[in-house]
Scaffold this motif. Structure first.
Motif, short mmCIF file in Angstrom:
data_model
loop_
_atom_site.label_atom_id
_atom_site.label_comp_id
_atom_site.label_asym_id
_atom_site.label_seq_id
_atom_site.Cartn_x
_atom_site.Cartn_y
_atom_site.Cartn_z
N THR A 1 -14.99 -18.31 20.88
CA THR A 1 -14.61 -19.64 21.24
C THR A 1 -15.33 -19.98 22.63
N TRP A 2 -15.59 -19.09 23.29
CA TRP A 2 -16.24 -19.36 24.77
C TRP A 2 -17.81 -20.06 24.27
N ARG A 3 -18.34 -19.23 23.44
CA ARG A 3 -19.70 -19.51 22.79
C ARG A 3 -19.74 -21.00 22.21
N ILE A 4 -18.68 -21.14 21.55
CA ILE A 4 -18.52 -22.53 20.77
C ILE A 4 -18.37 -23.64 21.97
N CYS A 5 -17.71 -23.22 22.84
CA CYS A 5 -17.16 -24.42 23.83
C CYS A 5 -18.60 -24.96 24.71
N GLN A 6 -19.38 -23.72 24.82
CA GLN A 6 -20.61 -23.96 25.57
C GLN A 6 -21.52 -24.87 24.72
N ARG A 7 -21.68 -24.27 23.65
CA ARG A 7 -22.71 -25.01 22.73
C ARG A 7 -22.41 -26.23 22.48
N ALA A 8 -21.12 -26.64 22.61
CA ALA A 8 -20.58 -28.02 22.52
C ALA A 8 -20.63 -28.80 23.79
N GLY A 9 -20.81 -28.05 24.92
CA GLY A 9 -21.17 -28.90 26.02
C GLY A 9 -19.73 -28.77 27.02
N PHE A 10 -18.75 -28.06 26.51
CA PHE A 10 -17.42 -28.04 27.19
C PHE A 10 -17.76 -26.72 28.31
N SER A 11 -16.85 -26.40 29.19
CA SER A 11 -16.71 -25.36 29.88
C SER A 11 -16.20 -24.21 29.04
N GLY A 12 -16.71 -23.11 29.27
CA GLY A 12 -16.52 -22.03 28.26
C GLY A 12 -15.11 -21.36 28.57
N ALA A 13 -14.55 -21.78 29.91
CA ALA A 13 -13.26 -21.32 30.27
C ALA A 13 -12.08 -22.12 29.40
N ILE B 1 -4.28 -25.83 21.65
CA ILE B 1 -4.81 -26.94 22.44
C ILE B 1 -6.52 -26.73 22.27
N VAL B 2 -7.01 -25.39 22.32
CA VAL B 2 -8.48 -25.25 22.10
C VAL B 2 -8.94 -25.97 20.72
N MET B 3 -8.22 -25.99 19.65
CA MET B 3 -8.69 -26.62 18.42
C MET B 3 -8.60 -28.06 18.55
N GLY B 4 -7.62 -28.61 19.13
CA GLY B 4 -7.45 -29.90 19.48
C GLY B 4 -8.34 -30.56 20.05
N VAL B 5 -8.68 -29.96 21.41
CA VAL B 5 -9.71 -30.42 22.25
C VAL B 5 -11.22 -30.58 21.41
N LEU B 6 -11.50 -29.26 20.60
CA LEU B 6 -12.65 -29.51 19.99
C LEU B 6 -12.58 -30.34 18.97
N ALA B 7 -11.75 -30.53 18.23
CA ALA B 7 -11.63 -31.56 17.00
C ALA B 7 -11.70 -32.91 17.44
N PHE B 8 -10.86 -33.38 18.39
CA PHE B 8 -10.64 -34.75 18.72
C PHE B 8 -11.35 -35.30 19.84
N ASP C 1 -15.02 -36.11 22.10
CA ASP C 1 -16.64 -36.47 21.94
C ASP C 1 -17.34 -35.11 22.65
N TRP C 2 -17.95 -34.46 21.86
CA TRP C 2 -18.58 -33.51 22.57
C TRP C 2 -19.59 -33.93 23.41
N PRO C 3 -19.86 -33.37 24.62
CA PRO C 3 -21.11 -33.80 25.64
C PRO C 3 -22.25 -33.60 25.20
N ASN C 4 -22.56 -32.46 24.29
CA ASN C 4 -23.93 -32.21 23.81
C ASN C 4 -24.07 -32.77 22.53
N GLY C 5 -23.05 -33.58 21.97
CA GLY C 5 -23.46 -34.35 20.55
C GLY C 5 -22.76 -33.30 19.41
N GLU C 6 -22.74 -33.88 18.40
CA GLU C 6 -22.37 -33.02 17.09
C GLU C 6 -23.68 -32.07 16.85
N ALA C 7 -23.28 -30.90 16.22
CA ALA C 7 -24.37 -29.86 15.83
C ALA C 7 -25.11 -30.40 14.63
N GLY C 8 -24.46 -31.10 13.74
CA GLY C 8 -25.16 -31.77 12.60
C GLY C 8 -26.19 -32.78 13.15
#
Length: 80
Positions: free
Chosen positions: A30-42, A56-63, A65-72
Protein backbone atom coordinates in the motif's frame (compact mmCIF):
# COMPACT_ATOMS: atom_id res chain seq x y z
CA UNK A 1 -14.20 -19.36 36.30
CA UNK A 2 -10.68 -17.94 36.10
CA UNK A 3 -9.91 -20.24 33.17
CA UNK A 4 -12.55 -18.33 31.19
CA UNK A 5 -10.78 -15.03 31.84
CA UNK A 6 -7.48 -16.60 30.82
CA UNK A 7 -9.02 -17.99 27.65
CA UNK A 8 -10.57 -14.65 26.72
CA UNK A 9 -7.27 -12.85 27.36
CA UNK A 10 -5.48 -15.35 25.13
CA UNK A 11 -8.12 -14.93 22.43
CA UNK A 12 -7.85 -11.14 22.56
CA UNK A 13 -4.06 -11.35 22.41
CA UNK A 14 -4.28 -13.69 19.41
CA UNK A 15 -6.64 -11.32 17.59
CA UNK A 16 -4.33 -8.35 18.22
CA UNK A 17 -1.25 -10.25 16.99
CA UNK A 18 -3.16 -11.49 13.93
CA UNK A 19 -4.34 -7.97 13.12
CA UNK A 20 -0.80 -6.61 13.40
CA UNK A 21 0.59 -9.33 11.13
CA UNK A 22 -2.05 -8.68 8.46
CA UNK A 23 -1.58 -4.92 8.76
CA UNK A 24 2.20 -5.22 8.37
CA UNK A 25 1.70 -7.45 5.36
CA UNK A 26 -0.54 -4.81 3.75
CA UNK A 27 1.53 -1.73 4.63
CA UNK A 28 4.44 -2.36 2.24
CA UNK A 29 2.45 -2.74 -1.01
CA UNK A 30 0.00 0.00 0.00
CA UNK A 31 2.92 2.34 0.73
CA UNK A 32 4.26 1.80 -2.80
CA UNK A 33 0.83 2.28 -4.38
CA UNK A 34 0.31 5.53 -2.49
CA UNK A 35 3.71 6.86 -3.54
CA UNK A 36 3.11 6.01 -7.20
CA UNK A 37 -0.28 7.69 -7.04
CA UNK A 38 1.33 10.83 -5.60
CA UNK A 39 0.14 10.50 -2.02
CA UNK A 40 2.29 10.26 1.08
CA UNK A 41 3.30 6.68 1.76
CA UNK A 42 2.39 7.23 5.41
CA UNK A 43 -1.26 6.90 4.34
CA UNK A 44 -0.60 3.14 4.41
CA UNK A 45 -0.20 3.31 8.19
CA UNK A 46 -3.99 3.58 8.46
CA UNK A 47 -3.94 -0.23 8.11
CA UNK A 48 -2.90 -0.28 11.77
CA UNK A 49 -6.27 1.18 12.81
CA UNK A 50 -8.52 -1.77 13.67
CA UNK A 51 -11.63 -2.46 11.58
CA UNK A 52 -11.86 0.82 9.60
CA UNK A 53 -8.21 1.51 8.70
CA UNK A 54 -8.21 -0.45 5.44
CA UNK A 55 -11.51 1.15 4.43
CA UNK A 56 -10.02 4.61 4.95
CA UNK A 57 -7.07 3.80 2.68
CA UNK A 58 -9.30 2.26 0.01
CA UNK A 59 -11.68 5.22 0.17
CA UNK A 60 -8.89 7.77 -0.27
CA UNK A 61 -7.37 5.87 -3.19
CA UNK A 62 -10.72 5.20 -4.86
CA UNK A 63 -12.51 8.53 -4.51
CA UNK A 64 -9.85 11.25 -4.58
CA UNK A 65 -7.96 12.74 -7.51
CA UNK A 66 -4.47 11.31 -7.72
CA UNK A 67 -1.77 14.00 -7.75
CA UNK A 68 0.26 12.00 -10.29
CA UNK A 69 -2.80 11.23 -12.44
CA UNK A 70 -4.34 7.92 -13.35
CA UNK A 71 -1.97 5.05 -14.16
CA UNK A 72 -3.82 4.22 -17.38
CA UNK A 73 -3.50 7.77 -18.70
CA UNK A 74 0.25 7.81 -18.03
CA UNK A 75 0.76 4.54 -19.83
CA UNK A 76 -1.30 5.69 -22.80
CA UNK A 77 0.77 8.86 -23.14
CA UNK A 78 4.04 6.95 -22.77
CA UNK A 79 3.06 4.63 -25.61
CA UNK A 80 2.54 7.48 -28.09
Amino acid sequence: MSWLLGLSAFLLFSIVIGHLLVALLLIVPTWRICQRAGFSGALALFHLVPVIGSFIVMGVLAFSDWPNGEAGAQRAQAGR
